[in-house]
Design an enzyme around this catalytic site. Structure first.
Site, PDB file in Angstrom:
ATOM      1  N   GLN A   1     -10.058  -2.387   2.877  1.00 51.37           N
ATOM      2  CA  GLN A   1      -9.517  -3.043   4.075  1.00 51.37           C
ATOM      3  C   GLN A   1      -9.402  -2.102   5.274  1.00 51.37           C
ATOM      4  OE1 GLN A   1      -5.684  -3.974   1.917  1.00 51.37           O
ATOM      5  NE2 GLN A   1      -4.838  -3.745   3.969  1.00 51.37           N
TER       6      GLN A   1
ATOM      7  N   HIS B   1       9.814  -3.380   3.065  1.00 54.09           N
ATOM      8  CA  HIS B   1       9.332  -3.631   1.703  1.00 54.09           C
ATOM      9  C   HIS B   1      10.523  -3.862   0.755  1.00 54.09           C
ATOM     10  CE1 HIS B   1       5.875  -1.009   3.155  1.00 54.09           C
ATOM     11  NE2 HIS B   1       5.254  -2.094   2.746  1.00 54.09           N
TER      12      HIS B   1
ATOM     13  N   GLN C   1      -2.466 -12.020   8.199  1.00 53.24           N
ATOM     14  CA  GLN C   1      -2.694 -11.756   6.768  1.00 53.24           C
ATOM     15  C   GLN C   1      -2.036 -12.848   5.911  1.00 53.24           C
ATOM     16  OE1 GLN C   1      -2.476  -7.779   4.744  1.00 53.24           O
ATOM     17  NE2 GLN C   1      -0.422  -8.429   4.247  1.00 53.24           N
TER      18      GLN C   1
ATOM     19  N   LYS D   1       5.396  -9.845   9.436  1.00 55.91           N
ATOM     20  CA  LYS D   1       4.860  -8.918  10.439  1.00 55.91           C
ATOM     21  C   LYS D   1       3.333  -9.002  10.451  1.00 55.91           C
ATOM     22  CE  LYS D   1       4.403  -4.221  11.726  1.00 55.91           C
ATOM     23  NZ  LYS D   1       3.266  -3.950  10.850  1.00 55.91           N
TER      24      LYS D   1
ATOM     25  N   SER E   1       7.135  -0.432  10.010  1.00 53.48           N
ATOM     26  CA  SER E   1       5.747  -0.312   9.576  1.00 53.48           C
ATOM     27  C   SER E   1       5.535   1.077   9.017  1.00 53.48           C
ATOM     28  CB  SER E   1       4.816  -0.522  10.778  1.00 53.48           C
ATOM     29  OG  SER E   1       3.526  -0.048  10.482  1.00 53.48           O
ATOM     30  N   SER E   2       4.673   1.162   8.014  1.00 54.52           N
ATOM     31  CA  SER E   2       4.352   2.482   7.443  1.00 54.52           C
ATOM     32  C   SER E   2       3.705   3.365   8.496  1.00 54.52           C
ATOM     33  CB  SER E   2       3.401   2.319   6.264  1.00 54.52           C
ATOM     34  OG  SER E   2       3.951   1.398   5.358  1.00 54.52           O
TER      35      SER E   2
ATOM     36  N   MET F   1       0.851  -1.189   0.000  1.00 50.77           N
ATOM     37  CA  MET F   1       0.000   0.000   0.000  1.00 50.77           C
ATOM     38  C   MET F   1       0.892   1.246   0.000  1.00 50.77           C
ATOM     39  SD  MET F   1      -3.442  -0.865   2.045  1.00 50.77           S
ATOM     40  CE  MET F   1      -2.835  -0.650   3.691  1.00 50.77           C
TER      41      MET F   1
ATOM     42  N   ALA G   1       4.076   3.838   0.915  1.00 56.20           N
ATOM     43  CA  ALA G   1       4.795   4.300   2.111  1.00 56.20           C
ATOM     44  C   ALA G   1       5.911   3.284   2.403  1.00 56.20           C
ATOM     45  CB  ALA G   1       3.859   4.474   3.299  1.00 56.20           C
TER      46      ALA G   1
HETATM   47  O1  PAF Z   1       0.041  -5.625   3.800  1.00 61.61           O
HETATM   48  C1  PAF Z   1      -0.403  -4.728   3.069  1.00 61.61           C
HETATM   49  O2  PAF Z   1       0.247  -3.712   2.829  1.00 61.61           O
HETATM   50  C2  PAF Z   1      -1.796  -4.877   2.473  1.00 61.61           C
HETATM   51  O3  PAF Z   1      -2.655  -5.515   3.366  1.00 61.61           O
HETATM   52  C3  PAF Z   1      -1.800  -5.581   1.107  1.00 61.61           C
HETATM   53  C4  PAF Z   1      -1.314  -7.015   1.210  1.00 61.61           C
HETATM   54  C5  PAF Z   1      -0.919  -4.815   0.140  1.00 61.61           C
HETATM   55  C6  PAF Z   1      -3.204  -5.618   0.525  1.00 61.61           C
HETATM   56  O4  PAF Z   1      -3.717  -4.330   0.311  1.00 61.61           O
END
Ligand code: PAF
Length: 277
Positions: free
Chosen positions: A48, A24, A140, A136, A172-173, A17, A19
């Site tokens: 979400q 990442h 998910q 993290k 984390s963002s 997403m 940031a």
């Molecule tokens: O982990 C994230 O940044 C989000 O939940 C993802 C997997 C990109 C889905 O929007």
């Protein structure tokens, strides 16, 4: 992508997403290691977010993100807008039961439906062979694995370890939202988790250790603790005895910022106490 497929290239997708932070970027490196081509997706997925305020406050740094990715050699940055992802009339939700219940699922109603829906779309849109996710967001990761399996999407889900700041805070963002004093307090979360994990691995009773860790969190400024739970690594089943590989998972608020983290306890570490007769 069709051309890559025709050439027999293996390609990976890395959903984000934006940031982007070092966590990442490590995922990008891991993806480049395993695949011939890497697609990074950048989409702040409205489905979400269970709070409009949280969605509005989510950092949007598309230009900086592109600049961070450029030197790494990712092949495509795919940044659709809302109308492209969810055109007029969009009416489908992917909902994963079981692993999406409890933990974050209990506190963020609809969150994992939003994640599962967008991730399914990204998998189908890209047709990637591999997808990279950070540990993290451990719940998910389970949701994504489940949906890929259940929907017969031929993609390998690759999990990468949480990347931490030098003081232990999980990257984390959302960390950019912490005030300087909150930023100082934030790493105590990881320290408390690690201490609890070491004690559980060493044979301390699970529930009592968690209670003590909760008190330590409150003393460290975490006024609102959503959950601190031991779950099975394999299927996220709740655990009250450490008798198989496990994860200690936490979500808690520091001021207006919600932080999550988790630490694994592999099998065979420490003492495994037999069940009371
Ligand atoms: O982990 C994230 O940044 C989000 O939940 C993802 C997997 C990109 C889905 O929007």
């Amino acid at each position: 992508m069709a051309e890559w497929r025709r050439q027999g290239l293996k390609f990976a997708v890395l959903p984000t997403m934006g940031a982007l932070h070092e966590g990442h970027l490590r995922l990008v490196s891991a993806a480049l290691h395993r695949a011939d081509r890497v697609i990074v997706t950048l989409f702040v997925n409205p489905k979400q977010f269970n709070s409009q305020a949280d969605l509005a406050a989510y950092p949007r740094t598309e230009h900086e993100d592109a600049a961070k990715l450029a030197p790494l050699g990712a092949h495509i940055l795919y940044a659709p807008d809302g109308a492209e992802m969810y055109p007029q009339g969009f009416a489908t939700t992917v909902s994963v039961s079981g692993v999406s219940e409890g933990l974050c699922g209990a506190y963020r109603p609809g969150h994992f439906d939003g994640v599962a829906t967008v991730v399914t779309k990204l998998f189908l849109q890209t047709g990637a062979d591999l997808a990279f996710f950070g540990e993290k967001d451990f719940q998910q990761l389970h949701v994504v694995r489940r949906l890929a399996r259940d929907l017969d999407i031929p993609i390998e889900i690759v999990a990468c370890p949480t990347v931490r700041e030098e003081d232990g805070l999980a990257m984390s963002s959302r960390n950019t939202r912490l005030s300087p004093s909150q930023r100082q307090a934030a790493p105590k979360l990881a320290a408390i988790l690690l201490d609890a994990v070491a004690r559980i691995a060493g044979g301390s009773p699970v529930d009592a250790t968690i209670d003590e860790a909760r008190s330590a969190m409150a003393a460290a400024g975490y006024a609102r603790i959503e959950y601190l739970e031991l779950r099975a690594e394999e299927d996220l089943a709740p655990m009250h005895r450490f008798d198989r590989p496990a994860r200690l998972l936490v979500a808690a608020w520091l001021g207006e910022t919600r932080l999550i983290d988790n630490v694994g306890i592999p099998a065979g570490q420490g003492v495994i106490r037999p069940a009371a007769a």
